[in-house]
Design a protein around this motif. Structure first.
Motif, short mmCIF file in Angstrom:
data_model
loop_
_atom_site.label_atom_id
_atom_site.label_comp_id
_atom_site.label_asym_id
_atom_site.label_seq_id
_atom_site.Cartn_x
_atom_site.Cartn_y
_atom_site.Cartn_z
N LEU A 114 46.52 36.92 86.87
CA LEU A 114 45.56 36.02 87.52
C LEU A 114 46.20 35.33 88.73
CD1 LEU A 114 43.97 34.46 84.30
CD2 LEU A 114 42.85 36.01 85.92
N ALA A 115 47.47 34.95 88.62
CA ALA A 115 48.16 34.36 89.77
C ALA A 115 48.29 35.37 90.90
CB ALA A 115 49.54 33.86 89.34
N LYS A 116 48.55 36.62 90.54
CA LYS A 116 48.65 37.67 91.56
C LYS A 116 47.31 37.86 92.27
CE LYS A 116 49.80 42.58 92.06
NZ LYS A 116 50.20 43.82 91.34
N ARG A 117 46.22 37.76 91.53
CA ARG A 117 44.90 37.89 92.16
C ARG A 117 44.65 36.75 93.14
NH1 ARG A 117 38.87 37.88 89.26
NH2 ARG A 117 37.73 38.04 91.25
N ILE A 118 45.04 35.53 92.77
CA ILE A 118 44.91 34.39 93.68
C ILE A 118 45.70 34.64 94.97
CG2 ILE A 118 45.54 31.96 94.02
CD1 ILE A 118 44.86 31.50 91.07
N LEU A 119 46.90 35.21 94.81
CA LEU A 119 47.75 35.47 95.96
C LEU A 119 47.16 36.54 96.88
CD1 LEU A 119 50.50 35.04 97.38
CD2 LEU A 119 51.44 36.80 95.87
N LEU A 120 46.56 37.56 96.29
CA LEU A 120 46.10 38.72 97.07
C LEU A 120 44.66 38.59 97.55
CD1 LEU A 120 47.72 41.64 95.02
CD2 LEU A 120 48.60 40.49 97.05
N GLU A 121 43.89 37.67 96.98
CA GLU A 121 42.49 37.50 97.39
C GLU A 121 42.31 36.09 97.97
OE1 GLU A 121 39.51 38.56 94.52
OE2 GLU A 121 40.76 40.16 93.65
N PRO A 122 42.39 35.97 99.29
CA PRO A 122 42.34 34.63 99.93
C PRO A 122 41.04 33.88 99.69
CG PRO A 122 43.16 36.30 101.46
CD PRO A 122 42.64 37.04 100.28
N THR A 123 39.96 34.56 99.33
CA THR A 123 38.68 33.88 99.12
C THR A 123 38.46 33.51 97.66
OG1 THR A 123 37.53 36.00 98.86
CG2 THR A 123 37.65 35.06 101.09
N TRP A 124 39.35 33.94 96.78
CA TRP A 124 39.17 33.63 95.35
C TRP A 124 39.97 32.37 95.01
CZ3 TRP A 124 41.96 34.66 90.43
CH2 TRP A 124 41.12 34.52 89.31
N ARG A 125 39.29 31.25 94.91
CA ARG A 125 39.94 29.97 94.66
C ARG A 125 39.25 29.25 93.51
NH1 ARG A 125 43.17 32.34 96.75
NH2 ARG A 125 44.26 32.00 98.73
N PRO A 126 39.45 29.73 92.28
CA PRO A 126 38.70 29.22 91.12
C PRO A 126 39.14 27.82 90.70
CG PRO A 126 40.39 30.75 90.41
CD PRO A 126 40.40 30.79 91.91
N ILE A 127 38.25 27.15 89.98
CA ILE A 127 38.56 25.87 89.34
C ILE A 127 39.07 26.10 87.93
CG2 ILE A 127 37.58 23.69 88.50
CD1 ILE A 127 35.41 24.00 90.67
N PHE A 128 38.40 26.98 87.24
CA PHE A 128 38.68 27.22 85.83
C PHE A 128 38.74 28.72 85.61
CE2 PHE A 128 37.67 27.53 81.29
CZ PHE A 128 38.30 26.42 80.74
N LEU A 129 39.79 29.17 84.91
CA LEU A 129 39.95 30.59 84.67
C LEU A 129 39.42 30.94 83.29
CD1 LEU A 129 43.50 31.06 86.17
CD2 LEU A 129 41.35 31.90 87.12
N ASP A 130 38.48 31.83 83.26
CA ASP A 130 37.89 32.28 82.00
C ASP A 130 38.84 33.29 81.36
OD1 ASP A 130 36.14 32.67 79.95
OD2 ASP A 130 34.53 33.53 81.14
N TYR A 131 38.37 34.41 80.99
CA TYR A 131 39.18 35.44 80.35
C TYR A 131 39.89 34.83 79.14
CZ TYR A 131 38.38 36.85 85.18
OH TYR A 131 37.81 37.08 86.39
N ASP A 132 41.07 35.32 78.82
CA ASP A 132 41.82 34.77 77.70
C ASP A 132 42.63 33.54 78.11
OD1 ASP A 132 40.91 36.67 75.93
OD2 ASP A 132 42.52 38.07 76.36
N TYR A 133 42.76 33.31 79.42
CA TYR A 133 43.49 32.14 79.92
C TYR A 133 42.78 30.87 79.50
CZ TYR A 133 45.88 29.33 83.56
OH TYR A 133 46.61 28.41 84.25
N ASN A 134 41.51 30.79 79.76
CA ASN A 134 40.63 29.71 79.36
C ASN A 134 41.26 28.33 79.61
OD1 ASN A 134 39.07 27.95 76.99
ND2 ASN A 134 37.82 29.49 78.01
N GLY A 135 41.42 28.01 80.88
CA GLY A 135 41.97 26.72 81.25
C GLY A 135 41.84 26.49 82.73
N PRO A 136 42.12 25.26 83.19
CA PRO A 136 42.10 24.96 84.62
C PRO A 136 43.07 25.87 85.38
CG PRO A 136 42.22 22.94 83.33
CD PRO A 136 42.44 24.07 82.37
N ALA A 137 42.74 26.17 86.62
CA ALA A 137 43.49 27.16 87.39
C ALA A 137 44.73 26.61 88.08
CB ALA A 137 42.57 27.80 88.44
N HIS A 138 45.00 25.31 87.97
CA HIS A 138 46.06 24.69 88.76
C HIS A 138 47.43 25.31 88.52
CE1 HIS A 138 42.72 21.96 89.00
NE2 HIS A 138 43.33 21.21 89.87
#
Length: 426
Positions: A114-138
């Motif tokens: 998920l961190a790699k996706r944030i790094l590689l997709e400049p427009t993807w800036r989520p607040i909360f990560l679903d999936y199995d992470y299930n927590g704030p994205a900070h």
């Protein structure tokens, strides 16, 4: 001494900055799509926080704000000992970080992807990560930043948690200093620096591992300092760390209730002992400032929780201990979970080999014995604010493990909000 005219001007300027900060947050809240926030939304959010923190210094006026100075660590032996303790903490957390523990745990791999996706997709800036992470994205943003700086690797992934672990030791010292004295704070920092519960959590590259101890120590330190000095900036920073804690692992929400009870109890105790109203304009203003900053920091997450409550509470509902139990099983299951979590400190701890040496107590023998003695002393005079604070800090966070999946009990990560209190009592 009376405030200068410059001080009055600063207060007016601070009020204007605070109004602008709140206005920026309102604009963000009205325009943000919580499922797809933009970089501009995050810019408004960060700008509002920085402006309000700056305003908190202006509220004090120029004369008062000049008293705020960073402590000089190297003035005395305790300062050097603290630096040595932090060096020991760093060694325990960074030594062979990419080798011990061996391999990448499933949760770590999912966090890293998920961190790699944030790094590689400049427009993807989520607040909360679903999936199995299930927590704030900070936390994932921090991991993405380290991937950008140091490359995508196991070491970069775990270095985030390791650095937070070292910061936990620093704030352990500061909290111990405020709650007791400098020498006790230094001893507390050393206990946290070498404690295997804290060390293992600090070498685990997930947001659940050690954010709660860090944010609990940090928010406690600034709140205790604010109540002692009655300074608006200290209240503002207390609110900042409370807000950050709410953007960490979900079990920190329990600690907010503990802080609220402590403040109310302490003010009541001061009022009874001094036979005077402990509430004054400066204190009420400071508490209001802390509350506003906490709301500003946690606002995007709050908007997400309000609009997407099914996703926000999904993991809590899935992990609820009674979710798949019949009514006649409720009491026995709860009793067994309570028993296991109360004994995790000095009898039998977490069985998961990624969280602990399977079944080993969460505290070493000496610390466990000292914690029991400290617990007895706190219970002996439980009505004192500090003692009740430590009792609640130890016991209430255990409910995060007690009320979750029973076959995983005792769970050292869900209950690591109690970790700081265990060392404080010791």
């Amino acid at each position: 001494a009376p405030k200068s005219t410059d001080s009055g001007a600063n207060v007016w300027l601070g009020s204007a900055l605070a109004a602008v900060a709140i206005g920026l947050s309102v604009i963000m809240a009205l325009s943000m799509d919580v499922e797809n926030p933009t970089v501009a939304d995050w810019g408004l959010h960060i700008g509002s926080i920085l402006l309000f923190l700056g305003a908190s210094y202006l509220f004090e006026g120029r004369a008062a704000s000049s008293r705020w100075r960073l402590p000089t660590l190297l003035r005395n032996r305790l300062g050097w000992l603290l630096l040595a303790t932090l060096a020991i903490a760093a060694f325990f957390r960074f030594y062979k970080l990419d080798e011990l523990a061996t391999g990448v745990w499933y949760d770590e791999g999912m966090h890293a992807l998920l961190a790699k996706r944030i790094l590689l997709e400049p427009t993807w800036r989520p607040i909360f990560l679903d999936y199995d992470y299930n927590g704030p994205a900070h936390y994932a943003y921090l991991t993405a930043l380290f991937f950008d700086w140091f490359g995508i690797s196991i070491h970069s992934m775990r270095a985030v948690s390791a650095i937070l672990g070292v910061l936990t030791v620093l704030f352990a010292y500061l909290t111990g200093k405020e709650l007791m004295d400098r020498r006790s704070g230094l001893l507390l920092a050393f206990l946290v620096a070498v404690a295997h519960w804290s060390v293992v959590d600090s070498r685990f590259g997930v947001h659940t591992a050690n954010t709660v101890p860090l944010f609990a120590f940090a928010s406690s330190y600034f709140l205790l300092r604010a109540l002692r000095l009655r300074r608006t900036p200290a209240f503002a920073w207390a609110g900042f760390w409370v807000g950050l804690g709410l953007n960490g692992y979900s079990s920190y929400r329990l600690f907010v209730a503990i802080l609220a009870v402590y403040v109310l109890h302490r003010l009541l105790d001061e009022g009874l002992r001094q036979r005077a109203n402990p509430l004054n304009r400066r204190l009420l203003g400071g508490l209001l400032c802390a509350g506003i900053v906490a709301i500003l920091v946690a606002l995007p997450l709050g908007l997400f929780a309000w609009q997407k409550s099914d996703i926000f509470w999904q993991r809590v509902q899935e992990a609820y201990i009674l979710r798949d139990k019949t009514p006649d099983q409720y009491l026995p299951v709860l009793q067994e979970s309570i028993r296991k979590h109360l004994l995790m400190f000095n009898v039998a701890g977490d069985e998961n080999g990624r969280h602990n040496l399977p079944g080993a107590p969460m505290l070493d023998a000496l610390t466990a014995a000292l914690m029991v003695m400290g617990l007895a002393l706190a219970l002996w005079r439980f009505w004192r604010p500090r003692n009740l604070f430590l009792l609640l800090w130890l016991l209430l966070p255990l409910s995060a493990g007690i009320l979750s999946i029973d076959f995983e009990a005792p769970h050292s990560i869900r209950t690591n909000g109690a970790q700081p209190a265990a060392y404080l009592l010791a």
